[in-house]
Design a protein around this motif. Structure first.
Motif, short mmCIF file in Angstrom:
data_model
loop_
_atom_site.label_atom_id
_atom_site.label_comp_id
_atom_site.label_asym_id
_atom_site.label_seq_id
_atom_site.Cartn_x
_atom_site.Cartn_y
_atom_site.Cartn_z
N ALA A 167 1.14 -5.96 6.98
CA ALA A 167 2.31 -6.12 6.12
C ALA A 167 3.60 -6.20 6.92
CB ALA A 167 2.39 -4.96 5.13
N GLY A 168 3.52 -6.05 8.25
CA GLY A 168 4.71 -6.11 9.08
C GLY A 168 5.64 -4.93 8.87
N LEU A 169 5.06 -3.74 8.67
CA LEU A 169 5.85 -2.56 8.34
C LEU A 169 5.67 -1.43 9.36
CD1 LEU A 169 5.12 -2.58 4.50
CD2 LEU A 169 7.19 -3.37 5.66
N VAL A 170 5.38 -1.81 10.60
CA VAL A 170 5.15 -0.82 11.65
C VAL A 170 6.41 -0.01 11.91
CG1 VAL A 170 4.63 -0.53 14.10
CG2 VAL A 170 3.29 -2.13 12.72
N GLU A 208 2.03 4.89 0.83
CA GLU A 208 2.55 3.52 0.86
C GLU A 208 3.77 3.44 1.78
OE1 GLU A 208 1.27 1.24 -3.14
OE2 GLU A 208 3.22 2.26 -3.25
N VAL A 209 3.93 2.28 2.39
CA VAL A 209 5.11 1.95 3.18
C VAL A 209 5.62 0.63 2.63
CG1 VAL A 209 6.02 1.55 5.49
CG2 VAL A 209 4.03 3.03 5.18
N THR A 210 6.94 0.51 2.45
CA THR A 210 7.49 -0.71 1.87
C THR A 210 8.57 -1.31 2.77
OG1 THR A 210 9.41 0.11 0.63
CG2 THR A 210 7.22 0.46 -0.35
N ALA A 211 8.90 -2.56 2.48
CA ALA A 211 9.92 -3.26 3.25
C ALA A 211 11.31 -2.70 3.02
CB ALA A 211 9.89 -4.76 2.90
N ASP A 212 11.49 -1.89 1.99
CA ASP A 212 12.79 -1.29 1.72
C ASP A 212 13.00 0.02 2.49
OD1 ASP A 212 13.44 -3.35 0.10
OD2 ASP A 212 13.37 -2.22 -1.79
N ASP A 213 11.96 0.52 3.13
CA ASP A 213 12.09 1.76 3.91
C ASP A 213 12.94 1.49 5.16
OD1 ASP A 213 10.42 2.83 2.04
OD2 ASP A 213 8.66 2.92 3.33
N ALA A 214 13.62 2.53 5.63
CA ALA A 214 14.42 2.40 6.85
C ALA A 214 13.52 2.04 8.04
CB ALA A 214 15.15 3.71 7.13
N ASP A 215 14.05 1.19 8.93
CA ASP A 215 13.21 0.72 10.05
C ASP A 215 13.90 0.80 11.40
OD1 ASP A 215 15.08 -1.28 9.86
OD2 ASP A 215 13.64 -2.93 9.90
#
Length: 403
Positions: free
Chosen positions: A296-299, A268-275
């Motif tokens: 999900a916009g999490l590239v 899983e990848v989430t919006a709270d991960d560092a980007d």
């Protein structure tokens, strides 16, 4: 439009005679070329139920790759199309069992019961309830859940009329009407805003089309829950809307991969991960992230996790000197322009034969371009076309390899 089942057909199919008839029907090819002869043979033995037998066998065949136990289940054509893949439903069941130990779960649009079968599996779920207004599909669900009789309760009920005090509610509004597929959230059956309003304040999971415009959902309908985009073996399957997950990321990509032993691997990848990732020159490899991550916009979060960088901050292609485990990478052979003349020259120089074309950020039809380029060599290659800034650019790559 598939065969229209009625109560008599379902009663027959659930009987001993029906099981024998289905076993007989399964021996027929039921292809376009054989259908007339097959129909005649089945009608001679089982009229007036030959249509129900043929439709059930065809539905089971279509469902085999999607649903565990499909060969013993009853379906309608629409139900097969909308049914959640078993691996996706099982993962959701596991999530609910872990988050709500001992929960009672109510699927308020249970249809033919495919999700109920998976929900009744985890030990952490104490009871499963399924309801629907379609009595024919509910009768099919009774058959499909027969082995779960001690754990599943089925009833006729409107999804917009709460009929239980279940700890968790699941809904899967129909995305088809008599006129075909619908796309507006308020045209689903039942309408998505009404589902969310009916069960406000309770943990709810609503399964939606993976193309759901979740930004519009937040802006127009005030949805404040979590959007989970789920893929299975590279295909994006659904957007699941969760309420009652306060304190968790507002977006989540769940990637499921089926192992050679039948097990399901998950990341899983989430919006709270560092980007915080840079953009830069192409590395040794180009990576096209899983569709769930992209939708999900999490590239950027995915790139940061794996030490990759972007070719352009607005484009989903990533690049790097290694390929994440389980992902498909394309080793770059040459950077090229995007004109037909430049591409033909590069393809000829590298003896390109079969050509896969991937495109992001450019208005290019891969099939039309391939016909224009007419590669005639012997080497299989992949052409990645994209935009960096305002400039179109191509990367000729070795055929993709999954690591």
């Amino acid at each position: 439009m598939g065969f229209r089942f009625g109560p008599q057909e379902v009663t027959l199919l659930r009987s001993d005679r029906g099981r024998d008839a289905l076993a007989s029907a399964e021996t027929f090819d039921l292809t376009k070329g054989s259908m007339l002869a097959d129909l005649s043979a089945l009608r001679a033995r089982y009229a007036p139920f030959e249509g129900a037998l043929i439709e059930t066998v065809l539905c089971r065949r279509r469902a085999r790759e999607k649903l565990r136990g499909a060969d013993d289940m009853l379906f309608t054509d629409d139900a097969v199309q909308q049914a959640t893949a078993s691996a996706v439903a099982a993962h959701r069941a596991g999530e609910i069992a872990a988050r709500f130990p001992g929960a009672v779960v109510h699927d308020v649009t249970c249809s033919i019961g495919a999700e109920l079968v998976e929900m009744a599996g985890p030990e952490g779920i104490s009871r499963v309830i399924g309801s629907d207004l379609d009595r024919v599909r509910l009768s099919m669900a009774q058959h499909n859940c027969a082995a779960l009789a001690s754990a599943a309760t089925l009833l006729v009920a409107d999804a917009l009329t709460p009929t239980s005090t279940a700890d968790v509610v699941i809904a899967d509004p129909a995305r088809r009407s008599g006129a075909g597929r619908v796309f507006r959230l308020d045209q689903l059956t039942p309408p998505l805003p009404e589902i969310l309003a009916t069960y406000a304040g309770r943990p709810v999971a609503v399964k939606c089309s993976p193309g759901l415009d979740y930004r519009m959902l937040r802006e127009r309908f005030g949805f404040t829950g979590q959007v989970q985009i789920v893929s299975l073996d590279g295909a994006v399957r659904e957007a699941c809307l969760w309420t009652g997950r306060d304190g968790e990321p507002d977006r989540r990509a769940t990637v499921l991969r089926t192992g050679s032993d039948g097990s399901t691997h998950v990341y899983e990848v989430t919006a709270d991960d560092a980007d915080d990732v840079p953009s830069g020159e192409v590395g040794e490899w180009i990576i096209d992230p899983d569709g769930a991550v992209v939708r999900a916009g999490l590239v950027r979060q995915y790139a940061r996790r794996h030490g990759l960088w972007q070719l352009d901050p607005q484009i989903a292609y990533l690049t790097g000197d290694t390929v994440p485990a389980g992902e498909r990478g394309f080793r770059v052979v040459e950077t090229v322009g995007v004109s037909d003349k430049e591409l033909r020259k590069a393809l000829a120089a590298h003896d390109c034969g079969s050509l896969e074309i991937l495109v992001r950020g450019l208005d290019v039809d891969p099939d039309r371009l391939r016909k224009r380029l007419k590669p005639k060599g012997s080497r299989p290659l992949t052409l990645v076309l994209t935009r960096i800034g305002r400039k179109g650019l191509g990367f000729l790559c070795e055929q993709g390899v999954r690591f």
